[in-house]
Design an enzyme around this catalytic site. Structure first.
Site, PDB file in Angstrom:
ATOM      1  N   ASN A 114       0.851  -1.184   0.000  1.00 41.24           N
ATOM      2  CA  ASN A 114       0.000   0.000   0.000  1.00 41.24           C
ATOM      3  C   ASN A 114       0.891   1.238   0.000  1.00 41.24           C
ATOM      4  O   ASN A 114       1.485   1.576   1.016  1.00 41.24           O
ATOM      5  CB  ASN A 114      -0.904  -0.033   1.252  1.00 41.24           C
ATOM      6  CG  ASN A 114      -1.810   1.175   1.342  1.00 41.24           C
ATOM      7  OD1 ASN A 114      -1.886   1.976   0.403  1.00 41.24           O
ATOM      8  ND2 ASN A 114      -2.498   1.318   2.460  1.00 41.24           N
ATOM      9  N   LYS A 139      -0.002   4.225  -0.337  1.00 39.94           N
ATOM     10  CA  LYS A 139      -0.734   5.355   0.256  1.00 39.94           C
ATOM     11  C   LYS A 139      -0.553   6.629  -0.570  1.00 39.94           C
ATOM     12  O   LYS A 139      -0.390   6.562  -1.780  1.00 39.94           O
ATOM     13  CB  LYS A 139      -0.304   5.563   1.712  1.00 39.94           C
ATOM     14  CG  LYS A 139      -0.347   4.277   2.534  1.00 39.94           C
ATOM     15  CD  LYS A 139      -0.264   4.542   3.995  1.00 39.94           C
ATOM     16  CE  LYS A 139      -0.153   3.247   4.751  1.00 39.94           C
ATOM     17  NZ  LYS A 139      -0.340   3.400   6.165  1.00 39.94           N
ATOM     18  N   HIS A 178      -9.772   0.702   4.121  1.00 42.11           N
ATOM     19  CA  HIS A 178      -8.543   0.895   4.896  1.00 42.11           C
ATOM     20  C   HIS A 178      -8.865   1.797   6.093  1.00 42.11           C
ATOM     21  O   HIS A 178      -9.690   2.706   5.991  1.00 42.11           O
ATOM     22  CB  HIS A 178      -7.457   1.525   4.018  1.00 42.11           C
ATOM     23  CG  HIS A 178      -6.122   1.534   4.701  1.00 42.11           C
ATOM     24  ND1 HIS A 178      -5.773   2.484   5.622  1.00 42.11           N
ATOM     25  CD2 HIS A 178      -5.064   0.688   4.612  1.00 42.11           C
ATOM     26  CE1 HIS A 178      -4.546   2.223   6.071  1.00 42.11           C
ATOM     27  NE2 HIS A 178      -4.098   1.137   5.473  1.00 42.11           N
ATOM     28  N   GLU A 186      -7.407   4.192   7.403  1.00 42.51           N
ATOM     29  CA  GLU A 186      -7.237   5.633   7.196  1.00 42.51           C
ATOM     30  C   GLU A 186      -8.450   6.224   6.491  1.00 42.51           C
ATOM     31  O   GLU A 186      -8.850   7.359   6.753  1.00 42.51           O
ATOM     32  CB  GLU A 186      -5.935   5.906   6.411  1.00 42.51           C
ATOM     33  CG  GLU A 186      -4.718   5.714   7.315  1.00 42.51           C
ATOM     34  CD  GLU A 186      -3.471   5.216   6.629  1.00 42.51           C
ATOM     35  OE1 GLU A 186      -3.371   5.318   5.390  1.00 42.51           O
ATOM     36  OE2 GLU A 186      -2.591   4.698   7.332  1.00 42.51           O
ATOM     37  N   GLU A 200      -5.948  -5.463   9.991  1.00 39.42           N
ATOM     38  CA  GLU A 200      -4.969  -4.427  10.286  1.00 39.42           C
ATOM     39  C   GLU A 200      -5.342  -3.701  11.576  1.00 39.42           C
ATOM     40  O   GLU A 200      -6.151  -2.750  11.551  1.00 39.42           O
ATOM     41  CB  GLU A 200      -4.916  -3.416   9.138  1.00 39.42           C
ATOM     42  CG  GLU A 200      -4.520  -4.025   7.814  1.00 39.42           C
ATOM     43  CD  GLU A 200      -3.847  -2.982   6.922  1.00 39.42           C
ATOM     44  OE1 GLU A 200      -2.696  -3.188   6.573  1.00 39.42           O
ATOM     45  OE2 GLU A 200      -4.482  -1.963   6.618  1.00 39.42           O
ATOM     46  N   GLY A 212       1.771   1.749  10.824  1.00 40.67           N
ATOM     47  CA  GLY A 212       2.699   2.879  10.746  1.00 40.67           C
ATOM     48  C   GLY A 212       3.315   3.278  12.072  1.00 40.67           C
ATOM     49  O   GLY A 212       3.910   4.345  12.191  1.00 40.67           O
ATOM     50  N   SER A 238       2.940  -2.611  10.384  1.00 44.97           N
ATOM     51  CA  SER A 238       4.378  -2.566  10.655  1.00 44.97           C
ATOM     52  C   SER A 238       5.121  -3.843  10.269  1.00 44.97           C
ATOM     53  O   SER A 238       6.120  -4.208  10.894  1.00 44.97           O
ATOM     54  CB  SER A 238       4.629  -2.221  12.128  1.00 44.97           C
ATOM     55  OG  SER A 238       4.100  -0.941  12.418  1.00 44.97           O
TER      56      SER A 238
HETATM   57  C1  PEP Z   1      -1.141  -0.121   5.960  1.00 51.27           C
HETATM   58  O1  PEP Z   1      -1.303   1.073   5.954  1.00 51.27           O
HETATM   59  O2  PEP Z   1      -1.922  -0.846   5.350  1.00 51.27           O
HETATM   60  C2  PEP Z   1      -0.001  -0.658   6.707  1.00 51.27           C
HETATM   61  C3  PEP Z   1      -0.026  -1.908   7.030  1.00 51.27           C
HETATM   62  O3  PEP Z   1       1.013   0.231   7.015  1.00 51.27           O
HETATM   63  P1  PEP Z   1       2.410  -0.107   7.726  1.00 51.27           P
HETATM   64  O4  PEP Z   1       2.961  -1.384   7.132  1.00 51.27           O
HETATM   65  O5  PEP Z   1       3.282   1.063   7.457  1.00 51.27           O
HETATM   66  O6  PEP Z   1       2.129  -0.288   9.183  1.00 51.27           O
END
Ligand code: PEP
Length: 338
Positions: free
Chosen positions: A72, A74, A170, A172, A246, A252, A292
């Site tokens: 992703n 983003k 997602h 976000e 997630e 993040g 992460s």
């Molecule tokens: C995401 O935004 O889907 C995600 C998993 O981000 P990160 O790997 O940076 O935690």
């Protein structure tokens, strides 16, 4: 450069009669679009392997689908950095195992360039698609999403551009942009109607985890999707609907969920699917973990039987690291005895 990207995009959007027939074939048989390992005759339920972790983790179920890793990107990227990332990913193709599906999610703006230039080992995936929140459609198509909706991109457009995947729900988008469970359900139905494979993100906040409502939250998010997917020909589950668990507190933050926490949630999601959709769907649905994940921690997570892949944010912007994460597929198959 932008002119070149626009020109290549225009070239890919020409609709030919063979493309129309391939799209209608895909609509009537969406699972065939990305054949699952199960469909290819892979076996399942090897509960007697020697992976010590599985004993400790109370495995109650496991999937049968091909490992799947998504990147992703983003709201990141310039023309220059996207070009460099595409080149690094392409350079890594000979080193990437053949036993997993991969998708990359650039911004809408970079999508045509990435589709043209990224090796076909990687699928492209949009980061969202639009439906009208108030639309009521007993047919579950939500199919009036082009027109006077300034700034939005619809599943029809993704279909026209031959983008095979879309990421929906997602966290976000849910927390910052107002995507409710119901809207996510409608978006999934609409994207499936247009033949797209979807990755649906679910997950709890830290507060929800701490007050013990993790499963209430996740099951409510799943229910809103299940309500719209009714297993008619255009909207089946199987390998075409991937779930990405997630936990918001792990996205993040550098704070990865423990293998025990992930396994518990994934096996409960699979049980929920078995009880609320069907046993077959529960086995065939790929459940990714996101939060992460990086090139160092992916192997430990991949050993778990109910982790069918990863959704990767930050680390997917480094092509070498992303390729290493894709190769965790082999760790997974070895650990679960497939
Ligand atoms: C995401 O935004 O889907 C995600 C998993 O981000 P990160 O790997 O940076 O935690």
């Amino acid at each position: 450069m932008m002119m070149m990207m626009m020109a290549s995009s225009a070239a890919t959007t020409t609709i030919t009669s063979s493309r129309i027939s391939s799209l209608s074939a895909r609509k009537s048989n969406p699972i065939a679009f990305f054949p699952s390992r199960r469909a290819a005759g892979a076996t399942n339920n090897n509960n007697n392997n020697s992976d010590g972790r599985r004993g400790q983790l109370q495995v109650v179920s496991e999937g049968t689908g091909r490992f799947i890793v998504g990147g992703n990107w983003k709201c990141n990227g310039t023309r220059e950095s996207v070009k460099a990332l595409v080149e690094t990913l392409n350079k890594n193709v000979p080193n990437i195992e053949k036993n997993c599906d991969i998708y990359c999610c650039p911004t809408f703006l970079h999508l045509p360039y990435v589709k043209e230039n990224l090796d076909e080992r990687f699928n492209v995936c949009a980061q969202n698609s639009w439906v009208e929140a108030d639309l009521v459609d007993p047919e579950h198509h939500y199919d009036s999403t082009t027109g006077a909706f300034t700034g939005e991109i619809s599943a029809e457009m993704l279909e026209d551009l031959e983008v095979p995947f879309v990421l929906l729900g997602h966290s976000e988008r849910r927390t910052l942009l107002g995507d409710t469970d119901e809207i996510v359900g409608k978006k999934v139905a609409h994207a499936r109607y247009h033949g797209l494979s979807v990755v649906v993100c679910v997950g709890e906040t830290l507060e929800e985890r701490e007050n013990g409502t993790t499963f209430d939250v996740i099951f409510k998010q799943l229910k809103a999707v299940a309500k719209e997917i009714d297993d008619r020909e255009h909207s089946s589950w199987g390998s075409s609907v991937v779930i990405a668990y997630e936990p918001i507190w792990a996205i993040g933050t550098g704070k990865v969920a423990t293998p025990e926490q992930v396994q518990e949630v994934h096996s409960k999601i699979r049980n929920w699917l078995a009880e609320n959709v069907s046993e077959d769907v529960a086995k065939a649905t790929r459940i990714q973990y996101g939060g992460s994940v990086n090139a160092t921690n992916c192997a430990d997570l991949a050993k778990l039987s109910d982790i069918d892949g990863f959704l990767v944010g930050g680390a997917s912007l480094n092509g070498d690291d992303f390729a290493a994460i894709c190769n965790a597929s082999s760790v997974h198959y070895k650990a679960v005895g497939r």
